[in-house]
Scaffold this motif. Structure first.
Motif, PDB file in Angstrom:
ATOM      1  N   ARG A  64      33.192  60.883  37.904  1.00 17.64           N
ATOM      2  CA  ARG A  64      33.182  61.964  36.912  1.00 17.64           C
ATOM      3  C   ARG A  64      32.026  62.907  37.218  1.00 17.64           C
ATOM      4  O   ARG A  64      31.035  62.510  37.850  1.00 17.64           O
ATOM      5  CB  ARG A  64      33.057  61.418  35.492  1.00 17.64           C
ATOM      6  N   ILE A  65      32.152  64.152  36.751  1.00 24.74           N
ATOM      7  CA  ILE A  65      31.114  65.152  36.941  1.00 24.74           C
ATOM      8  C   ILE A  65      30.541  65.543  35.588  1.00 24.74           C
ATOM      9  O   ILE A  65      31.283  65.919  34.676  1.00 24.74           O
ATOM     10  CB  ILE A  65      31.664  66.392  37.672  1.00 24.74           C
ATOM     11  N   ASP A  66      29.214  65.439  35.465  1.00 30.12           N
ATOM     12  CA  ASP A  66      28.505  65.753  34.224  1.00 30.12           C
ATOM     13  C   ASP A  66      29.129  65.003  33.049  1.00 30.12           C
ATOM     14  O   ASP A  66      29.432  63.821  33.169  1.00 30.12           O
ATOM     15  CB  ASP A  66      28.484  67.263  34.000  1.00 30.12           C
ATOM     16  N   VAL A 124      29.830  69.693  47.269  1.00 33.61           N
ATOM     17  CA  VAL A 124      29.235  70.184  46.028  1.00 33.61           C
ATOM     18  C   VAL A 124      29.006  71.688  46.161  1.00 33.61           C
ATOM     19  O   VAL A 124      28.271  72.123  47.053  1.00 33.61           O
ATOM     20  CB  VAL A 124      27.901  69.479  45.738  1.00 33.61           C
ATOM     21  N   PRO A 125      29.612  72.520  45.311  1.00 34.72           N
ATOM     22  CA  PRO A 125      29.365  73.966  45.373  1.00 34.72           C
ATOM     23  C   PRO A 125      27.893  74.279  45.084  1.00 34.72           C
ATOM     24  O   PRO A 125      27.294  73.702  44.177  1.00 34.72           O
ATOM     25  CB  PRO A 125      30.274  74.527  44.277  1.00 34.72           C
ATOM     26  N   THR A 126      27.317  75.194  45.842  1.00 34.07           N
ATOM     27  CA  THR A 126      25.888  75.517  45.685  1.00 34.07           C
ATOM     28  C   THR A 126      25.669  77.016  45.493  1.00 34.07           C
ATOM     29  O   THR A 126      24.628  77.547  45.877  1.00 34.07           O
ATOM     30  CB  THR A 126      25.099  75.033  46.903  1.00 34.07           C
ATOM     31  N   VAL A 157      23.778  69.209  38.727  1.00 39.46           N
ATOM     32  CA  VAL A 157      25.084  68.602  38.460  1.00 39.46           C
ATOM     33  C   VAL A 157      25.004  67.101  38.731  1.00 39.46           C
ATOM     34  O   VAL A 157      24.423  66.661  39.724  1.00 39.46           O
ATOM     35  CB  VAL A 157      26.191  69.262  39.320  1.00 39.46           C
ATOM     36  N   LEU A 158      25.564  66.330  37.803  1.00 39.18           N
ATOM     37  CA  LEU A 158      25.488  64.869  37.874  1.00 39.18           C
ATOM     38  C   LEU A 158      26.846  64.278  38.224  1.00 39.18           C
ATOM     39  O   LEU A 158      27.842  64.530  37.544  1.00 39.18           O
ATOM     40  CB  LEU A 158      25.011  64.297  36.536  1.00 39.18           C
ATOM     41  N   GLY A 187      26.568  53.856  39.001  1.00 36.64           N
ATOM     42  CA  GLY A 187      25.752  54.606  39.953  1.00 36.64           C
ATOM     43  C   GLY A 187      25.896  56.091  39.707  1.00 36.64           C
ATOM     44  O   GLY A 187      26.983  56.569  39.368  1.00 36.64           O
ATOM     45  N   THR A 188      24.805  56.819  39.838  1.00 32.02           N
ATOM     46  CA  THR A 188      24.834  58.260  39.651  1.00 32.02           C
ATOM     47  C   THR A 188      24.069  58.950  40.768  1.00 32.02           C
ATOM     48  O   THR A 188      23.204  58.351  41.424  1.00 32.02           O
ATOM     49  CB  THR A 188      24.203  58.665  38.303  1.00 32.02           C
ATOM     50  N   SER A 189      24.400  60.211  40.960  1.00 33.54           N
ATOM     51  CA  SER A 189      23.681  61.047  41.925  1.00 33.54           C
ATOM     52  C   SER A 189      23.565  62.447  41.338  1.00 33.54           C
ATOM     53  O   SER A 189      24.578  63.054  40.961  1.00 33.54           O
ATOM     54  CB  SER A 189      24.419  61.083  43.263  1.00 33.54           C
TER      55      SER A 189
END
Length: 206
Positions: A104-106, A127-129, A135-136, A155-157
């Motif tokens: 999942r994102i955020d 990942v768009p920059t 953004v998580l 786990g998260t990044s």
């Protein structure tokens, strides 16, 4: 087992309607491997007319897959950025390991997924920059596509995207005495905070 997962070799259908099936592999604590399925105690109509023998079956218990997500990172605007998922403990299919990662994102509850190439343990998401933001990415679960087994993961990044400047020439590329040593950069107008990345023994520190 429900007692109906068996075949029979006789002429009159319907006489034997069930057997008792047991296997050490059916226990919740069973480890991955191959286990015998033992049949016994047939039940049915006119059961006394048969001389019954049993042939053991086979139960294969597959391993549950595991997965990790790459470390948090900091990127400059319009840099290339990606999140990498890595699977482990998967079964070796005809083309090697094969994983599907769910994430999942955020705070978005929508579950997304990405599949590794057959034979590879990893899969990466770009990942768009193009905008300044943080953004998580949260790893939710992993599936072994060779067996269909899946397991919840954690786990998260966090990817932080911002304006970047350069370290002053007298420090650029140099070796610092400690992680507490002062660092200097070329200033950016209106910027109030700066973050530096220092690499030690292959590990990044911010």
């Amino acid at each position: 087992f429900s007692g109906t997962e068996f075949t029979r070799d006789y002429i009159v259908a319907g006489d034997v309607i069930g057997v008792t099936l047991t296997s050490l592999g059916a226990d919740i604590s069973a480890t991955a491997g191959s286990y015998q399925i033992v049949a016994s105690d047939a039940v049915g109509t006119w059961i006394e007319n048969y001389d019954i023998s049993y042939i053991n079956g086979n139960l294969l218990v597959n391993s549950l897959p595991n997965a990790t997500i790459s470390q948090s990172t900091i990127k400059c605007l319009d840099d290339n950025a990606s999140i990498t998922f890595t699977g482990s403990n998967g079964a070796q299919g005809t083309s090697g390991v094969w994983y599907k990662f769910y994430y999942r994102i955020d705070d978005n509850p929508t579950e997304l997924s990405i599949t590794s190439v057959k034979g590879s343990s990893t899969a990466s998401v770009s990942v768009p920059t193009s905008t300044i933001r943080s953004v998580l990415y949260t790893l939710v679960r992993v599936e072994d596509l060779n067996t269909g087994c899946s397991q919840t993961q954690t786990g998260t990044s966090n990817v932080t995207i911002g304006l970047c400047t350069s370290v002053m020439l007298n420090q650029c590329g140099s070796t610092i005495s400690s992680l507490d040593a002062p660092l200097y950069c070329n200033g950016i107008p209106s910027a109030t905070d700066y973050r530096f990345k220092v690499t030690k023994d292959g590990v990044d520190y911010f």
